[in-house]
Design a protein around this motif. Structure first.
Motif, PDB file in Angstrom:
ATOM      1  N   GLY A 162      41.533 -12.475 -26.628  1.00  0.00           N
ATOM      2  CA  GLY A 162      42.971 -12.278 -26.254  1.00  0.00           C
ATOM      3  C   GLY A 162      43.445 -10.789 -26.364  1.00  0.00           C
ATOM      4  O   GLY A 162      43.280 -10.215 -27.365  1.00  0.00           O
ATOM      5  N   TRP A 163      43.923 -10.515 -25.260  1.00  0.00           N
ATOM      6  CA  TRP A 163      44.098  -8.961 -25.374  1.00  0.00           C
ATOM      7  C   TRP A 163      45.085  -8.537 -26.379  1.00  0.00           C
ATOM      8  O   TRP A 163      45.120  -7.305 -26.893  1.00  0.00           O
ATOM      9  CB  TRP A 163      44.375  -8.529 -23.811  1.00  0.00           C
ATOM     10  N   LEU A 164      45.864  -9.466 -26.801  1.00  0.00           N
ATOM     11  CA  LEU A 164      46.968  -8.977 -27.580  1.00  0.00           C
ATOM     12  C   LEU A 164      46.341  -8.647 -29.092  1.00  0.00           C
ATOM     13  O   LEU A 164      46.802  -7.988 -29.923  1.00  0.00           O
ATOM     14  CB  LEU A 164      47.896 -10.090 -27.950  1.00  0.00           C
ATOM     15  N   MET A 165      45.011  -9.164 -29.453  1.00  0.00           N
ATOM     16  CA  MET A 165      44.348  -9.238 -30.682  1.00  0.00           C
ATOM     17  C   MET A 165      43.731  -7.666 -30.842  1.00  0.00           C
ATOM     18  O   MET A 165      43.395  -7.211 -31.904  1.00  0.00           O
ATOM     19  CB  MET A 165      43.467 -10.040 -30.722  1.00  0.00           C
ATOM     20  N   ILE A 166      43.923  -6.874 -29.748  1.00  0.00           N
ATOM     21  CA  ILE A 166      43.281  -5.518 -30.009  1.00  0.00           C
ATOM     22  C   ILE A 166      44.205  -4.487 -30.584  1.00  0.00           C
ATOM     23  O   ILE A 166      43.872  -3.436 -31.097  1.00  0.00           O
ATOM     24  CB  ILE A 166      42.968  -5.008 -28.476  1.00  0.00           C
ATOM     25  N   PHE A 167      45.836  -4.709 -30.312  1.00  0.00           N
ATOM     26  CA  PHE A 167      46.626  -4.067 -31.060  1.00  0.00           C
ATOM     27  C   PHE A 167      46.844  -4.038 -32.660  1.00  0.00           C
ATOM     28  O   PHE A 167      46.704  -2.966 -33.085  1.00  0.00           O
ATOM     29  CB  PHE A 167      48.116  -4.478 -30.916  1.00  0.00           C
ATOM     30  N   PRO A 168      46.277  -4.909 -33.465  1.00  0.00           N
ATOM     31  CA  PRO A 168      45.936  -4.801 -34.767  1.00  0.00           C
ATOM     32  C   PRO A 168      45.132  -3.604 -35.105  1.00  0.00           C
ATOM     33  O   PRO A 168      45.223  -2.692 -36.185  1.00  0.00           O
ATOM     34  CB  PRO A 168      45.720  -6.114 -35.263  1.00  0.00           C
ATOM     35  N   CYS A 169      43.947  -3.507 -34.368  1.00  0.00           N
ATOM     36  CA  CYS A 169      42.926  -2.329 -34.647  1.00  0.00           C
ATOM     37  C   CYS A 169      43.414  -1.067 -34.204  1.00  0.00           C
ATOM     38  O   CYS A 169      43.215  -0.059 -34.776  1.00  0.00           O
ATOM     39  CB  CYS A 169      41.718  -2.918 -33.616  1.00  0.00           C
ATOM     40  N   LEU A 170      44.369  -0.935 -33.577  1.00  0.00           N
ATOM     41  CA  LEU A 170      44.878   0.246 -32.988  1.00  0.00           C
ATOM     42  C   LEU A 170      45.844   0.911 -34.218  1.00  0.00           C
ATOM     43  O   LEU A 170      46.217   2.048 -34.305  1.00  0.00           O
ATOM     44  CB  LEU A 170      45.825   0.299 -31.755  1.00  0.00           C
ATOM     45  N   LEU A 171      46.350   0.286 -35.328  1.00  0.00           N
ATOM     46  CA  LEU A 171      47.228   0.648 -36.529  1.00  0.00           C
ATOM     47  C   LEU A 171      46.417   1.639 -37.115  1.00  0.00           C
ATOM     48  O   LEU A 171      47.033   2.359 -37.825  1.00  0.00           O
ATOM     49  CB  LEU A 171      47.701  -0.628 -36.911  1.00  0.00           C
ATOM     50  N   ALA A 172      45.087   1.443 -37.165  1.00  0.00           N
ATOM     51  CA  ALA A 172      44.317   2.548 -37.865  1.00  0.00           C
ATOM     52  C   ALA A 172      44.288   3.929 -37.301  1.00  0.00           C
ATOM     53  O   ALA A 172      43.832   4.939 -37.972  1.00  0.00           O
ATOM     54  CB  ALA A 172      42.872   2.157 -38.250  1.00  0.00           C
ATOM     55  N   VAL A 173      44.497   4.143 -35.985  1.00  0.00           N
ATOM     56  CA  VAL A 173      44.005   5.277 -35.297  1.00  0.00           C
ATOM     57  C   VAL A 173      44.992   6.321 -35.825  1.00  0.00           C
ATOM     58  O   VAL A 173      44.442   7.348 -36.084  1.00  0.00           O
ATOM     59  CB  VAL A 173      44.355   5.069 -33.651  1.00  0.00           C
ATOM     60  N   PRO A 174      46.253   6.113 -35.904  1.00  0.00           N
ATOM     61  CA  PRO A 174      47.037   7.210 -36.536  1.00  0.00           C
ATOM     62  C   PRO A 174      46.550   7.795 -37.489  1.00  0.00           C
ATOM     63  O   PRO A 174      47.152   9.071 -38.216  1.00  0.00           O
ATOM     64  CB  PRO A 174      48.555   6.505 -36.485  1.00  0.00           C
ATOM     65  N   ILE A 175      46.067   7.140 -38.589  1.00  0.00           N
ATOM     66  CA  ILE A 175      45.357   7.708 -39.700  1.00  0.00           C
ATOM     67  C   ILE A 175      43.950   8.266 -39.579  1.00  0.00           C
ATOM     68  O   ILE A 175      43.674   9.243 -40.069  1.00  0.00           O
ATOM     69  CB  ILE A 175      45.466   6.654 -40.861  1.00  0.00           C
ATOM     70  N   LEU A 176      43.237   7.602 -39.110  1.00  0.00           N
ATOM     71  CA  LEU A 176      41.816   7.766 -38.819  1.00  0.00           C
ATOM     72  C   LEU A 176      41.577   9.157 -37.995  1.00  0.00           C
ATOM     73  O   LEU A 176      40.928  10.141 -38.264  1.00  0.00           O
ATOM     74  CB  LEU A 176      41.089   6.842 -38.344  1.00  0.00           C
ATOM     75  N   TRP A 177      42.381   9.378 -36.867  1.00  0.00           N
ATOM     76  CA  TRP A 177      42.075  10.378 -36.079  1.00  0.00           C
ATOM     77  C   TRP A 177      42.575  11.592 -36.548  1.00  0.00           C
ATOM     78  O   TRP A 177      41.729  12.834 -36.503  1.00  0.00           O
ATOM     79  CB  TRP A 177      43.341  10.122 -34.773  1.00  0.00           C
ATOM     80  N   PRO A 178      43.811  11.985 -37.384  1.00  0.00           N
ATOM     81  CA  PRO A 178      43.959  13.303 -37.675  1.00  0.00           C
ATOM     82  C   PRO A 178      43.148  13.587 -38.764  1.00  0.00           C
ATOM     83  O   PRO A 178      42.592  14.593 -39.344  1.00  0.00           O
ATOM     84  CB  PRO A 178      45.466  13.069 -38.147  1.00  0.00           C
ATOM     85  N   ILE A 179      42.605  12.520 -39.787  1.00  0.00           N
ATOM     86  CA  ILE A 179      41.912  13.057 -41.076  1.00  0.00           C
ATOM     87  C   ILE A 179      40.486  13.115 -40.351  1.00  0.00           C
ATOM     88  O   ILE A 179      39.750  14.235 -41.038  1.00  0.00           O
ATOM     89  CB  ILE A 179      41.673  11.623 -41.809  1.00  0.00           C
TER      90      ILE A 179
END
Length: 593
Positions: A162-179
């Motif tokens: 379900g393509w909608l289920m990819i969005f919860p995974c993206l919530l970690a990106v704003p933290i993981l990317w800068p660190i």
């Protein structure tokens, strides 16, 4: 002390890509098995989702689902084992090639470069850096390849669920990317500083151990211990810095990767209430996300180890970069010359000045010519510059001013393999490799016969004890110990076997007693007839036998002539001869030789 260079990030990536792509079949097989493993791992969560939604269909359907889950879990275990095996084979081959390249490049470095870098830097690169690289290649690199492949397949599976289920995974990106950017921008330099501090501490320790007798006799124990504590303190601070990076990076990432799993459950319930996804899709997506979080955690953990390994690779490749720079400078500085029809083996020294540090020359305007086949003795008090001149005559160091050339070509511009086959420097330092006498001698000439080996050993008065033991008896640490005098005899025999046309002997018989040394030098003189021999002489009987004697004081030539001529001149040499005849040794004056 000048450390060897460190390769850039671009050079490390380029080398890694080049080495890995040398084995395309093994790489394709390893990646294919990893993708198959990831695919098998995705089936079980999908079946569990279907099982949650369709359990009402009956026990037979549940049994089939459970059996299918077991089958795919077994398949995943089998393919994972094969993937790890083939990945490990590939990484071991790549690491082996890198280690071989490192050893080859070290052996091709100019001796002056190695001495300038110091033993600590080379020891650290060949031990700690190789160990870090090997460990990463055996564990972290295969783990990272499997993790990345699995993550790609898993993200694809999330889209299918379900393509909608990819969005919860993206919530970690704003933290993981800068660190991750913060950490990666600092980790490489931190690990390089850490490795450099290890090299300095190792150098200090090696100097103290090698000079332990001098340290003890001059009562320098406290000073050396303080210096070692300071070096260890620098290493401690360097390690503390990299630890501080990890203490920020890892906790933040551990917190961030927990967000997608929680968000999948919360948002999944909301999506289910609006009939946007099925219950099976939520179940599968939650399991996928949970697995994905574990994979991200593993990937970030491996990044720390890979940064350390990357710093180690940069230091190992730096040796190759140093050699490339040496060749480039040599090629750029060499002027085109027409080779003579019959290459001259005379060595010309013209107005040479040289110093180990700027503004402090050890040699001053030294000029003379060594004719082919001539036997020259260079004598003078300690600190006169004899050993330094010997290094220049062997082509180890280039002069700061003037030239040391053969046939009009500077010795340092002659290809090293050619130079070492023609001119050999033999110092009071020697080395016996663990193994048999035959093994040690054949390093110089692998095709040598037993008769040739015996001839060389007889020439250095070593055949008596070697024949008692046998050429193939293993000697060295852990077996039959070899004395310093025996080791030096084998080193000299190895030199004779290599058959250079010019020898620079710097106190080559120093560890032998005077009578044995005298007999050995007479034997060598007969065997070396017709060759050019330059002897840095502390025992003046060597000068007595020479065709010409060069007397040095304070880095300058003060007299030159035969033994009899110099005695008749009643100058510096005559004074040295009289002193040596009375005491059996030259007076020792501290200074750079």
């Amino acid at each position: 002390m000048t450390a060897l260079p460190v390769a850039s990030r671009k050079a490390v990536r380029s080398y890694a890509r080049k080495v890995v792509l040398k084995h395309p079949k093994q790489l394709s097989l390893a990646l294919g098995l990893q993708a198959l493993t990831a695919g098998c791992g995705l089936v079980a969560p999908w079946l569990l989702g279907r099982l949650v939604e369709q359990v009402q269909s009956g026990i037979n359907r549940v049994t089939v689902m459970v059996l299918l889950i077991i089958v795919f879990l077994l398949l995943q275990a089998g393919t994972l084992s094969l993937a790890n095996y083939h990945t490990a084979r590939l990484t071991e081959k790549v690491v082996a090639e890198l280690r071989e390249d490192f050893v080859r490049d070290v052996l091709r470095l100019p001796l002056a470069t190695i001495e300038s870098a110091g033993v600590g830097d080379l020891i650290t690169r060949s031990t700690r850096d190789v160990q870090a690289l090997t460990q990463a290649a055996r564990t972290n690199v295969p783990s990272t390849l499997v993790t990345l492949t699995t993550m790609v397949v898993m993200l694809g599976a999330l889209l299918l669920v379900g393509w909608l289920m990819i969005f919860p995974c993206l919530l970690a990106v704003p933290i993981l990317w800068p660190i991750a950017r913060w950490y990666l921008s600092r980790a490489r330099d931190g690990y390089l500083r850490e490795r450099a501090s290890y090299a300095k501490a190792t150098e200090s320790l090696a100097e103290t151990i090698n000079g332990s007798r001098t340290v003890e006799s001059l009562r320098l124990n406290s000073w050396r211990a303080q210096r070692l504590r300071e070096d260890i303190g620098v290493a401690y601070q360097a390690e503390r810095y990299t630890l501080s990076l990890r203490s920020v990076f890892l906790p933040v990432t551990d917190t961030a990767i927990a967000i997608p799993t929680v968000a999948t459950i919360v948002l999944g319930g909301y999506f289910y209430d609006h009939s946007w996804v099925s219950l099976a899709g939520i179940t599968a997506a939650t399991l996928y996300t949970q697995q994905l979080a574990g994979l991200i955690d593993l990937l970030l953990y491996n990044q720390d180890k890979l940064q350390l390994a990357g710093a180690s690779v940069a230091r190992l490749l730096g040796v190759s970069q140093e050699r490339t720079d040496e060749l480039r400078v040599s090629a750029a500085s060499a002027e085109p010359r027409r080779a003579p029809a019959v290459p001259s083996r005379d060595i010309e020294v013209k107005e040479v000045c040289y110093g180990y540090s700027a503004g402090h020359d050890v040699l001053h305007d030294v000029s003379f010519t060594v004719r082919e086949g001539e036997r020259i003795a260079i004598v003078g008090p300690s600190g006169a510059g004899k050993t330094t001149l010997g290094r220049l005559l062997a082509g180890i160091d280039p002069p700061r001013k003037g030239s040391v050339s053969r046939g009009g070509v500077a010795l340092t511009d002659i290809p090293r393999s050619e130079l070492r086959s023609e001119i050999a420097l033999v110092t009071q330092e020697y080395h016996f490799f663990n193994g048999s006498v035959r093994d040690n001698l054949l390093l110089a000439k692998p095709s040598a016969s037993d008769d040739e080996l015996r001839e060389c050993l007889e020439a250095v008065a070593a055949w008596t004890w070697v024949s008692e033991l046998g050429l193939d008896t293993r000697l060295g640490t852990g077996t039959r110990e070899i004395s310093p005098a025996e080791a030096q005899q084998v080193s000299l025999a190895r030199l004779l076997l290599s058959d250079p046309h010019t020898l620079v002997l710097d106190e080559a018989t120093s560890v032998l007693n005077p009578k044995v040394a005298r007999d050995l030098e007479r034997s060598l003189a007969a065997l070396l007839s017709g060759r050019t021999v330059i002897s840095i002489a502390h025992r003046l009987h060597t000068a007595h036998d020479a065709d010409r004697v060069i007397v040095m004081e304070k880095g300058r030539i003060v007299e030159t002539g035969s033994h009899q001529e110099l005695l008749a001149a009643a100058g510096s040499y005559a004074a040295l001869w009289t002193s040596w005849q009375g005491t059996g040794a030259l007076p020792s004056t501290p200074g750079v030789a």
